[in-house]
Write an enzyme that holds these catalytic residues in place. Sequence first.
Site, PDB file in Angstrom:
ATOM      1  N   LYS A 106       0.865  -1.198   0.000  1.00 31.27           N
ATOM      2  CA  LYS A 106       0.000   0.000   0.000  1.00 31.27           C
ATOM      3  C   LYS A 106       0.885   1.225   0.000  1.00 31.27           C
ATOM      4  CE  LYS A 106      -4.450   1.078   0.379  1.00 31.27           C
ATOM      5  NZ  LYS A 106      -5.620   0.234   0.127  1.00 31.27           N
ATOM      6  N   GLY A 218     -20.230   7.060   3.845  1.00 33.49           N
ATOM      7  CA  GLY A 218     -19.146   7.322   2.895  1.00 33.49           C
ATOM      8  C   GLY A 218     -19.701   7.308   1.491  1.00 33.49           C
ATOM      9  N   GLY A 220     -17.841   8.066  -1.502  1.00 35.05           N
ATOM     10  CA  GLY A 220     -16.780   8.157  -2.515  1.00 35.05           C
ATOM     11  C   GLY A 220     -17.069   7.140  -3.603  1.00 35.05           C
ATOM     12  N   ASN A 221     -16.028   6.629  -4.256  1.00 35.56           N
ATOM     13  CA  ASN A 221     -16.221   5.691  -5.366  1.00 35.56           C
ATOM     14  C   ASN A 221     -17.020   4.461  -4.922  1.00 35.56           C
ATOM     15  OD1 ASN A 221     -15.722   4.626  -8.074  1.00 35.56           O
ATOM     16  ND2 ASN A 221     -14.400   3.178  -7.019  1.00 35.56           N
ATOM     17  N   ALA A 222     -16.559   3.798  -3.852  1.00 32.64           N
ATOM     18  CA  ALA A 222     -17.212   2.544  -3.429  1.00 32.64           C
ATOM     19  C   ALA A 222     -18.642   2.796  -2.937  1.00 32.64           C
ATOM     20  CB  ALA A 222     -16.384   1.866  -2.348  1.00 32.64           C
ATOM     21  N   GLY A 223     -18.807   3.776  -2.056  1.00 28.97           N
ATOM     22  CA  GLY A 223     -20.127   4.030  -1.468  1.00 28.97           C
ATOM     23  C   GLY A 223     -21.156   4.474  -2.499  1.00 28.97           C
TER      24      GLY A 223
HETATM   25  N1  GLU Z   1      -7.243   0.346  -3.143  1.00 31.52           N
HETATM   26  C1  GLU Z   1      -8.040  -0.812  -3.411  1.00 31.52           C
HETATM   27  C2  GLU Z   1      -8.083  -1.721  -2.198  1.00 31.52           C
HETATM   28  O1  GLU Z   1      -7.940  -1.271  -1.086  1.00 31.52           O
HETATM   29  C3  GLU Z   1      -7.610  -1.514  -4.692  1.00 31.52           C
HETATM   30  C4  GLU Z   1      -6.215  -2.042  -4.721  1.00 31.52           C
HETATM   31  C5  GLU Z   1      -5.747  -2.552  -6.064  1.00 31.52           C
HETATM   32  O2  GLU Z   1      -6.530  -2.561  -6.991  1.00 31.52           O
HETATM   33  O3  GLU Z   1      -4.584  -2.930  -6.128  1.00 31.52           O
HETATM   34  O4  GLU Z   1      -8.339  -2.882  -2.288  1.00 31.52           O
END
Ligand code: GLU
Length: 416
Positions: A106, A218, A220-223
């Site tokens: 990350k 939330g 954002g994209n996911a929510g």
């Molecule tokens: N940021 C996203 C996660 O937390 C996607 C990570 C990715 O696609 O490598 O899973």
Amino acid sequence: MTEELDPFKISQKQLYEACKISGCVSDVYNALNEPERFVEVKLLMKMDDGSLKTFKGFRSQYNSARGPMKGGIRWHPDESASLVKALSAWMTWKTACVDIPLGGAKGGIICDPRTMSNRELETLARSYIRQLADFIGPNIDVPAPDVYTNPQIMAWMMDEYEKIMRKHAPSVITGKPLPLGGSAGRLIATAKGGAFCIREAAKEIGLNLNGAKVVIQGFGNAGSWASKILTNDYNCKIIGISDSKGGIYNKNGIDPTKVLVQKKETSSVLGLKDAQEISNKELLELECDILIPAALENVITRKNAQNINCKIIAELANGPTTPEADEILFKNDVFVIPDFLCNAGGVTVSYFEMVQGYYQYFWTEGEVLTALDRVMTNAYRFVVDKAKEYNTYNRMGAYIISLNRVIEAMRLRGWL
Ligand code: GLU
């Protein structure tokens, strides 16, 4: 005793518990409780107003036993070394949980992209890659988007990496725009993967999704995608939505499309007609069928776990629930779909993006989503069955599966 809220310590505590339950010796825990490599970089930047600013960036490479490390890059004012390490650990368990041949990593930069111009964002993206180019690569560590980063930022990062390497290398990063080798379905993948898990969990506990009451923390994209998908695909009723500024509630249902328009115009969900304003705290405690934390970590803690009033918690965020809250929810029979299962749709389609990139042959959105459904549904089944086998909560079920897969890869390589 005060509750532990440091994300990395929480991730270590969860790992320790999983090692204990699966009968691992302390040497194994020690081999897994820190990242393989942690890089901290300083980023210098001339801002549009002529001032000079420095930013701190990180990349935590947690485990590479199962394949190239994988994980997003978060740009946020509250980013920290501890958080990046925790998120990289969770990525390791996430890729193992859905059984894709990748490790975990990350990255992050402490900054507030909402206050920056496009030129500043591009400069920051390129500067981060220049500092980290020696440590990443299609077969080493492959970044992707996360909170407040997007396909455009991925495109700049890919371009900078290719300039440094003097060759095309699109698989250095995923979540790219479609014309640059992105995958169909990547934008909706996290929410879609979560929705597949919710569909399975609803069957499990006998909940009819038609008209089921959903609260989303939330937007954002996911929510935001989750609100649309659950409404369109399963006819769920979204009764509460919040973002960092506050929440809105209407017991008769909120139209997600209207909220999206509102958020685009005013950059907040607040102010929507026909909805009452409530605080984030109140929103989390609303009576509903499905609660979806889709923002940041530590929102369900010892303080409010007892007041959570839903049947299913679907964790689209990473790390929204503390270990102490987990115990309380388990006792209260709340069915938790744990983060590194529930939100694994994003990284799974990132993996599909890598596969398509290698072949230079691209799938339709239908093909991507069918493959995603298969991966998510399989992983869901493994996790829930494992939790039942050990009479523990689903998060531990997921940990046991992931841990065993990572340990097996490390053993086969002769690392353990
Ligand atoms: N940021 C996203 C996660 O937390 C996607 C990570 C990715 O696609 O490598 O899973």
